[in-house]
Design a protein around this motif. Structure first.
Motif, PDB file in Angstrom:
ATOM      1  N   ILE B 197       3.063  14.034 -13.684  1.00  0.00           N
ATOM      2  CA  ILE B 197       4.373  14.681 -13.552  1.00  0.00           C
ATOM      3  C   ILE B 197       4.814  14.609 -12.096  1.00  0.00           C
ATOM      4  CG2 ILE B 197       5.635  16.859 -13.830  1.00  0.00           C
ATOM      5  CD1 ILE B 197       3.667  17.592 -16.050  1.00  0.00           C
ATOM      6  N   GLY B 198       6.012  14.035 -11.880  1.00  0.00           N
ATOM      7  CA  GLY B 198       6.498  13.829 -10.519  1.00  0.00           C
ATOM      8  C   GLY B 198       6.993  15.099  -9.855  1.00  0.00           C
ATOM      9  N   ALA B 199       7.189  14.989  -8.548  1.00  0.00           N
ATOM     10  CA  ALA B 199       7.572  16.131  -7.710  1.00  0.00           C
ATOM     11  C   ALA B 199       8.856  16.790  -8.205  1.00  0.00           C
ATOM     12  CB  ALA B 199       7.753  15.656  -6.272  1.00  0.00           C
ATOM     13  N   GLY B 200       8.849  18.095  -8.272  1.00  0.00           N
ATOM     14  CA  GLY B 200      10.055  18.856  -8.557  1.00  0.00           C
ATOM     15  C   GLY B 200      10.585  18.729  -9.967  1.00  0.00           C
ATOM     16  N   GLY B 240      12.079   2.093 -19.329  1.00  0.00           N
ATOM     17  CA  GLY B 240      11.010   1.093 -19.333  1.00  0.00           C
ATOM     18  C   GLY B 240      10.683   0.548 -17.964  1.00  0.00           C
ATOM     19  N   ASP B 241      11.342   1.041 -16.949  1.00  0.00           N
ATOM     20  CA  ASP B 241      11.270   0.378 -15.645  1.00  0.00           C
ATOM     21  C   ASP B 241      10.551   1.198 -14.586  1.00  0.00           C
ATOM     22  OD1 ASP B 241      13.046   2.404 -15.487  1.00  0.00           O
ATOM     23  OD2 ASP B 241      14.683   1.218 -14.677  1.00  0.00           O
ATOM     24  N   TYR B 242       9.504   1.898 -14.991  1.00  0.00           N
ATOM     25  CA  TYR B 242       8.753   2.698 -14.031  1.00  0.00           C
ATOM     26  C   TYR B 242       8.230   1.853 -12.884  1.00  0.00           C
ATOM     27  CZ  TYR B 242       4.742   5.028 -11.997  1.00  0.00           C
ATOM     28  OH  TYR B 242       3.847   5.546 -11.110  1.00  0.00           O
ATOM     29  N   GLU B 243       8.540   2.240 -11.690  1.00  0.00           N
ATOM     30  CA  GLU B 243       7.918   1.567 -10.560  1.00  0.00           C
ATOM     31  C   GLU B 243       7.271   2.541  -9.593  1.00  0.00           C
ATOM     32  OE1 GLU B 243      10.200  -1.402  -8.537  1.00  0.00           O
ATOM     33  OE2 GLU B 243      11.212  -1.921 -10.408  1.00  0.00           O
ATOM     34  N   THR B 244       8.042   3.454  -9.064  1.00  0.00           N
ATOM     35  CA  THR B 244       7.474   4.334  -8.042  1.00  0.00           C
ATOM     36  C   THR B 244       7.742   5.773  -8.395  1.00  0.00           C
ATOM     37  OG1 THR B 244       9.442   4.391  -6.673  1.00  0.00           O
ATOM     38  CG2 THR B 244       7.868   2.644  -6.228  1.00  0.00           C
ATOM     39  N   ASN B 245       6.673   6.511  -8.577  1.00  0.00           N
ATOM     40  CA  ASN B 245       6.760   7.952  -8.826  1.00  0.00           C
ATOM     41  C   ASN B 245       7.706   8.250  -9.970  1.00  0.00           C
ATOM     42  OD1 ASN B 245       5.869  10.481  -8.381  1.00  0.00           O
ATOM     43  ND2 ASN B 245       6.897  10.779  -6.428  1.00  0.00           N
ATOM     44  N   GLY B 246       7.833   7.319 -10.885  1.00  0.00           N
ATOM     45  CA  GLY B 246       8.702   7.553 -12.013  1.00  0.00           C
ATOM     46  C   GLY B 246      10.153   7.247 -11.729  1.00  0.00           C
ATOM     47  N   ASN B 247      10.483   6.818 -10.518  1.00  0.00           N
ATOM     48  CA  ASN B 247      11.848   6.462 -10.197  1.00  0.00           C
ATOM     49  C   ASN B 247      11.893   5.011  -9.762  1.00  0.00           C
ATOM     50  OD1 ASN B 247      13.811   8.994 -10.003  1.00  0.00           O
ATOM     51  ND2 ASN B 247      11.714   9.587  -9.553  1.00  0.00           N
TER      52      ASN B 247
ATOM     53  N   MET C 176       0.634   8.984  -7.970  1.00  0.00           N
ATOM     54  CA  MET C 176       0.251  10.317  -8.454  1.00  0.00           C
ATOM     55  C   MET C 176      -1.233  10.401  -8.805  1.00  0.00           C
ATOM     56  SD  MET C 176       3.572  11.767 -10.435  1.00  0.00           S
ATOM     57  CE  MET C 176       4.286  10.413 -11.319  1.00  0.00           C
ATOM     58  N   GLY C 177      -2.027  10.098  -7.819  1.00  0.00           N
ATOM     59  CA  GLY C 177      -3.461  10.317  -7.974  1.00  0.00           C
ATOM     60  C   GLY C 177      -4.203   9.209  -8.698  1.00  0.00           C
ATOM     61  N   ALA C 178      -3.473   8.187  -9.166  1.00  0.00           N
ATOM     62  CA  ALA C 178      -4.124   7.173 -10.012  1.00  0.00           C
ATOM     63  C   ALA C 178      -5.023   6.235  -9.218  1.00  0.00           C
ATOM     64  CB  ALA C 178      -3.071   6.374 -10.772  1.00  0.00           C
ATOM     65  N   ALA C 179      -4.829   6.146  -7.905  1.00  0.00           N
ATOM     66  CA  ALA C 179      -5.572   5.136  -7.144  1.00  0.00           C
ATOM     67  C   ALA C 179      -6.374   5.721  -5.983  1.00  0.00           C
ATOM     68  CB  ALA C 179      -4.602   4.073  -6.629  1.00  0.00           C
ATOM     69  N   GLY C 180      -6.600   7.012  -5.960  1.00  0.00           N
ATOM     70  CA  GLY C 180      -7.384   7.606  -4.891  1.00  0.00           C
ATOM     71  C   GLY C 180      -6.648   7.618  -3.563  1.00  0.00           C
TER      72      GLY C 180
END
Lengths: 249, 249, 249
Positions: B197-200, B240-247, C176-180
């Protein structure tokens, strides 16, 4: 009479009621007033000028009577009276900090680590959640519930029977520090009676949320909300389809 | 044996292990159990009915054994057993508050000021961040990491290997206090194994986030998230385009 | 000279300045250095290796000198020097926690319950709000204001004259913690001089917010923000119509 005061407590006050329990290492300063049937846990500090009603319980490490204390970087002048009134039947949680010049009604719960700044007033039968921070000169009515981690900005007014969920943020400075402090420019939102605010919502300075309005979770409220309306989104817009927590499910 | 117990500590318990260090002004109540190689810093309170395993360190002003304590305004009944179990190798941060009727596994870190309410369970090898508040009857699995300031609502379930970023808000009451407390109506989200779960982010009541799903930073999650999917936005939608922190970057 | 040291305080240090006030149950460890005109309230702990400048006030239950302390679940190695320097004229709020290996300039306010982790540096004339958590190795310039509840991630850099509103969340781990933990992968945002960040904004890892940029309340910032620009929304986009707090009114 019949009070139990631990020998490790430091009791300078002579105005302590009946059936009081004061535990180890609590500090009650000269001039503080403690009502009947009060329980004070260890490591609590109650400073001079603080008046605690009857049937109040104060949990460990609460600090009642903090003077506002600025540094060179502060922009707002520090005016306060060195008094606090806490009404009958209140509960003050562990690590709570109550600044001078605060008045709290009766049967209100100030939870763990809540911090209430000077010139604020909180009514009766309220629940102020864990780590809620109430800024200076904020007025809260009766029967208000504020859940954990919410931040109530300075110079803000909240009516009666308001429900504010956790993680809510309010602001009082549109210019974000760019123009210093004046009481006219630094004004938080006004929240009228019966309003409900969803989790993690953000409410901007000077916004008025009128009676019984509902703000959806995560909304960013940038302008006034009419009475009884539901708003959602970023920026928040009026929606007629309120179903769950202000968000359509 | 070989324990170092400061003369200013108050030790009522007789069940204290070997090689224990108890510092100044710590209070260990009658009936508390302290394992071997435990370090208790100053101003810590360990109440009756608390059991601390071996190799645990408790930092200053932690308060272990808070009774739930309502005021007239509370809607939920306060049922609890006056027991706490803290497993081997745990670390309890300064100012942490652990309510009665909580069980914590082994090698878990409860960080500075985290507050864990009654009837909650936290597994082993977890990290509960600074000022995280865990509400009543919330069950957390093993190897879970929760970063600073996150609010976990009451009656919530979290699986194993879950990662929850900082500033996350969960809710458990769609009606925001309008209908009082019933265990059927007041239900937090369910977070299954391996979810991140991402920040905020904000997660609404009764939502189920299925295994290995990913919630983007700042998302407002209003409905169930299928296993392995990424959701983002307000309200959160499947992407479908998850790249960084869900954004998407 | 002329110092007032309560008989219930525990003073192991011999390096205490003139006109110092140390209240009941404060603990000053061997090797700590206390400047002139310092006020130390009850239940404060100042550990070995801590140096406090002149004219500093430390409020109750502040804990200065916390060693970082992991459990098995920690991924980041704990390297630190057992030193803290706090400059002249600082104020440290009640329940604040300052870890070892932190340096704070002069005339800075660390508010109630703020928690500052190891290897961080905070400049002069800053205000760090209530319950702000600063993570490890975060560098903050001079004249920075951070309002209540904001979370500053580890390995983050903040310039001078930055204003960060309350409830702001930053992140430093896209996976998010997946890679240490590696210092290359776990990097917070960079906030340059003069930036202003609105209430409840979220800023993702490695993002650079350039000089004098403005981030609207509630924005989720997923990519770099050019100097002087205003961004808003989710994900944040450049807007030319900044009026109030980064949101069009």
């Amino acid at each position: 009479m019949n009070s139990i005061i631990d020998t490790h407590a430091i009791i300078e006050s002579v105005q302590i009621g009946d059936n009081v329990i004061i535990r180890e290492y609590a500090i009650i300063r000269r001039g503080a007033i403690i009502g009947d049937n009060v329980i004070i846990h260890p490591f609590v500090i109650i400073e001079e000028g603080v008046s605690i009603g009857n049937d109040v319980e104060v949990f460990p490490s609460a600090y009642i009577g903090k003077p506002p204390r600025g540094v060179g970087a502060m922009t707002r002048p520090m005016n306060f009276t060195a008094r606090i009134d806490i009404g009958n039947g209140c509960v003050i949680g562990p690590n709570a900090v109550i600044y001078y010049d605060v008045k709290i009604g009766s049967h209100t719960l100030i939870s763990d680590g809540a911090s209430i700044r000077e010139q604020s007033k909180i009514g009766s039968r309220c629940i102020i959640g864990r780590y809620v921070t109430v800024n200076y000169a904020t007025i809260i009515g009766n029967d208000v519930k504020v859940q954990d981690h919410t931040w109530l900005a300075g110079n803000m007014e909240i009516g009666d029977r308001v429900f504010i969920s956790g993680g809510v943020t309010t602001a009082n400075d549109n210019l974000m520090g760019a123009a210093g402090y004046t009481p006219e420019n630094i004004v938080g939102p006004t929240i009228e009676n019966g309003v409900r605010i969803g989790a993690g919502a953000i409410i901007l300075p000077k916004v008025k949320v009128e009676e019984n309005a509902l703000i959806g979770a995560g909304a960013v409220v940038t302008k006034d909300v009419p009475a009884g309306q539901t708003v959602k989104g970023i920026p928040a817009k009026i929606k007629g389809d309120y179903e769950t927590n202000g968000n359509k499910k």
